[in-house]
Scaffold this active site. Structure first.
Site, mmCIF file in Angstrom:
data_model
loop_
_atom_site.group_PDB
_atom_site.id
_atom_site.type_symbol
_atom_site.label_atom_id
_atom_site.label_comp_id
_atom_site.label_asym_id
_atom_site.label_seq_id
_atom_site.Cartn_x
_atom_site.Cartn_y
_atom_site.Cartn_z
ATOM 1 N N HIS A 237 -0.919 -3.487 7.962
ATOM 2 C CA HIS A 237 -1.187 -4.741 7.248
ATOM 3 C C HIS A 237 -0.464 -4.706 5.900
ATOM 4 O O HIS A 237 -0.016 -3.643 5.457
ATOM 5 C CB HIS A 237 -2.698 -4.904 6.994
ATOM 6 N N ASP A 239 -1.281 -5.998 1.809
ATOM 7 C CA ASP A 239 -2.467 -6.355 1.023
ATOM 8 C C ASP A 239 -2.298 -7.751 0.416
ATOM 9 O O ASP A 239 -1.218 -8.102 -0.054
ATOM 10 C CB ASP A 239 -2.691 -5.334 -0.103
ATOM 11 N N HIS A 294 1.667 -1.279 5.650
ATOM 12 C CA HIS A 294 1.160 0.092 5.655
ATOM 13 C C HIS A 294 -0.031 0.217 6.591
ATOM 14 O O HIS A 294 -0.601 -0.788 7.027
ATOM 15 C CB HIS A 294 0.798 0.548 4.222
ATOM 16 N N ARG A 304 -11.465 11.481 5.928
ATOM 17 C CA ARG A 304 -10.582 11.102 4.818
ATOM 18 C C ARG A 304 -11.227 9.955 4.058
ATOM 19 O O ARG A 304 -11.828 9.058 4.668
ATOM 20 C CB ARG A 304 -9.224 10.680 5.389
HETATM 21 C C1 LIG Z 1 -9.707 -9.016 -1.696
HETATM 22 C C2 LIG Z 1 -9.589 -8.661 -0.426
HETATM 23 C C3 LIG Z 1 -8.372 -8.025 0.166
HETATM 24 C C4 LIG Z 1 -8.861 -7.559 1.521
HETATM 25 C C5 LIG Z 1 -9.797 -8.659 1.893
HETATM 26 C C6 LIG Z 1 -10.634 -8.772 0.614
HETATM 27 O O1 LIG Z 1 -11.352 -9.969 0.582
HETATM 28 C C7 LIG Z 1 -11.585 -7.566 0.514
HETATM 29 C C8 LIG Z 1 -11.147 -6.415 1.435
HETATM 30 C C9 LIG Z 1 -9.639 -6.213 1.392
HETATM 31 C C10 LIG Z 1 -9.158 -5.352 2.569
HETATM 32 C C11 LIG Z 1 -9.212 -3.844 2.293
HETATM 33 C C12 LIG Z 1 -8.727 -3.085 3.530
HETATM 34 C C13 LIG Z 1 -7.430 -3.670 4.102
HETATM 35 C C14 LIG Z 1 -7.541 -5.212 4.189
HETATM 36 C C15 LIG Z 1 -6.331 -5.821 4.905
HETATM 37 C C16 LIG Z 1 -8.858 -5.560 4.803
HETATM 38 O O2 LIG Z 1 -9.097 -5.678 5.996
HETATM 39 O O3 LIG Z 1 -9.806 -5.685 3.811
HETATM 40 C C17 LIG Z 1 -7.745 -5.768 2.775
HETATM 41 C C18 LIG Z 1 -7.783 -7.293 2.590
HETATM 42 C C19 LIG Z 1 -6.427 -7.854 2.247
HETATM 43 O O4 LIG Z 1 -5.716 -7.291 1.398
HETATM 44 O O5 LIG Z 1 -6.061 -8.872 2.847
HETATM 45 O O1 LIG Z 2 -6.639 4.500 3.302
HETATM 46 C C1 LIG Z 2 -5.476 4.234 3.085
HETATM 47 O O2 LIG Z 2 -4.605 5.086 2.938
HETATM 48 C C2 LIG Z 2 -5.026 2.792 3.078
HETATM 49 C C3 LIG Z 2 -6.084 1.850 2.610
HETATM 50 C C4 LIG Z 2 -5.577 0.463 2.514
HETATM 51 O O3 LIG Z 2 -4.534 0.140 3.003
HETATM 52 C C5 LIG Z 2 -6.365 -0.561 1.784
HETATM 53 O O4 LIG Z 2 -7.472 -0.265 1.275
HETATM 54 O O5 LIG Z 2 -5.881 -1.708 1.690
HETATM 55 FE FE LIG Z 3 -3.937 -1.865 2.351
#
Ligand SMILES: C=C1C[C@]23C[C@@]1(O)CC[C@H]2[C@@]12CCC[C@@](C)(C(=O)O1)[C@H]2[C@@H]3C(=O)O
Ligand SMILES: O=C(O)CCC(=O)C(=O)O
Ligand SMILES: [Fe+2]
Length: 377
Positions: A237, A239, A294, A304
């Site tokens: 994905h 961010d 990533h 982890r």
């Molecule tokens: C602010 C945000 C980015 C995120 C979605 C969220 O509302 C809160 C969780 C964030 C996260 C963290 C893990 C990877 C990710 C793709 C996910 O599933 O939740 C990211 C979201 C994002 O960056 O789109």
């Molecule tokens: O755990 C990791 O190395 C990646 C975590 C991540 O991609 C995220 O929090 O958006």
């Molecule tokens: Fe991420």
């Protein structure tokens, strides 16, 4: 091309053509009493060694940038353009804060499931315990648990730890305070490397300190997995942030996609933090700094933990390509969008979100619809 590298008694090599540090596991004593190619002996008194390394052996490594380096701005610009990710050292975040936050995360994920479920993220909220937000887009379950803190963690932490929630709230509060300072500094370095100054970003506030910026803290947990080749920790994905700062414990797992190379592991380095370009910086930079794809792999025997600071603009500010980076020859690639609208678009369309907001309005008719937005403020 061969690279000439000067090795001192240290664990990192500076690779001048790419301006990166390459972590290595060899130390000088290993070479002592060896013959050099010209039959010279490396004696126990040798303190410098000229190594000629074939670049195919070094391969590609994610840049490691010392924030005290006078060239940090240029190095960061290069890393953002070519990798979308880099690690920082000498970033000023006390190790104790990172370790305490890791310990809070470890305590949280070690709680019994029924306890953790008391702090579940509700469907349209950002904060709480649960699966990855992106999991609905994948048929297989990820080997992953997450907890997002957005705003005060008090209510959720009270559910998790009825007795000692204050201790954990304090840890998160301290972590967020420090991380937000570092994120603002990094945002200016990243934008500064594009020639952007405080006057160019109206939402940076009167002092240019991004005082109103929003951030979320993401605690990630990947349990040990008996068959790691068959599972994915966190699927690939980008961010939905301006930038993300990631602390990873000593277990590696993070990989980034490098064009022409493939997946590259980002090794945990002591005291290092990973910084990656998010979709909103991709938009602000009009595509000059692409957000990096990533993913996180899992480990057979060790769990982890990683902790991300997801840094974004104030919730309702319109984000669009910065006027300085737009010209008749570089028309704006994206339409304006708020962070909350972008999160809504990402939640609905996942990896198509950026192309859906590309201009001219190529998107689907309903993406402007405010029902798509996610509350971040
Ligand atoms: C602010 C945000 C980015 C995120 C979605 C969220 O509302 C809160 C969780 C964030 C996260 C963290 C893990 C990877 C990710 C793709 C996910 O599933 O939740 C990211 C979201 C994002 O960056 O789109
Ligand atoms: O755990 C990791 O190395 C990646 C975590 C991540 O991609 C995220 O929090 O958006
Ligand atoms: Fe991420």
């Amino acid at each position: 091309m061969d690279l000439s590298l000067c090795l001192q008694e240290s664990l990192t090599l500076f690779e001048p053509t790419r301006s990166t540090f390459i972590p290595i596991t060899l130390t000088l004593p290993l070479f002592r009493n060896c013959l050099t190619p010209t039959n010279g002996l490396i004696s126990s008194k040798t303190s410098h060694l000229l190594l000629v390394v074939d670049s195919s052996l070094v391969s590609e490594a994610v840049p490691v940038i010392d924030l005290n380096d006078p060239n940090a701005l240029q190095l960061i610009g290069h890393a953002c353009r070519s990798w979308g990710v880099f690690q920082v050292i000498n970033h000023g975040i006390p190790t104790s804060i990172l370790h305490q936050t890791e310990s809070t995360a470890k305590t949280l994920f070690s709680l019994p499931l029924e306890q953790k479920l008391k702090a579940s993220r509700s469907p349209d909220a950002v904060s709480g315990y649960g699966l990855a937000r992106i999991s609905p887009f994948f048929s297989k379950l990820m080997w992953y648990e997450g907890f997002t803190v957005f705003g005060s963690p008090l209510d959720h932490f009270r559910q998790l730890w009825p007795r000692d929630y204050t201790k954990h709230c304090d840890v998160i509060e301290e972590y967020e305070k420090e991380m937000k300072k570092l994120a603002a500094k990094l945002a200016w370095l990243m934008l500064g490397s594009l020639g952007i100054t405080k006057e160019d970003v109206d939402w940076a506030g009167p002092n240019g300190d991004f005082a109103d910026a929003s951030s979320a803290s993401q605690l990630n947990y990947y349990p040990a997995c008996p068959d790691p080749d068959k599972a994915m920790g966190l699927a690939a994905h980008t961010d939905s942030t301006i930038l993300t700062i990631l602390y990873q414990n000593s277990i590696s797992g993070l990989q980034v996609m490098k064009e022409g190379v493939g997946w590259v592991t980002v090794p945990p380095i002591p005291g290092g933090l990973v910084v990656n370009v998010g979709d909103l910086l991709h938009i602000l930079s009009n595509g000059l700094y692409p957000s990096v794809l990533h993913r996180a792999m899992v480990n057979r025997t060790k769990h982890r933990i990683s902790i991300a600071c997801l840094y974004g603009p104030p919730a309702n500010v319109q984000i669009s390509p910065l006027p300085k980076l737009v010209s008749p020859s570089q028309p704006p690639l994206y339409r304006a969008i708020t962070w909350s609208e972008y999160l809504g678009t990402k939640a609905k369309y996942f990896n198509k979100a950026l192309s859906i907001i590309s201009s001219p309005q190529k998107g689907l008719a309903d993406v402007n619809d405010h029902n798509n937005s996610v509350k971040v403020g």
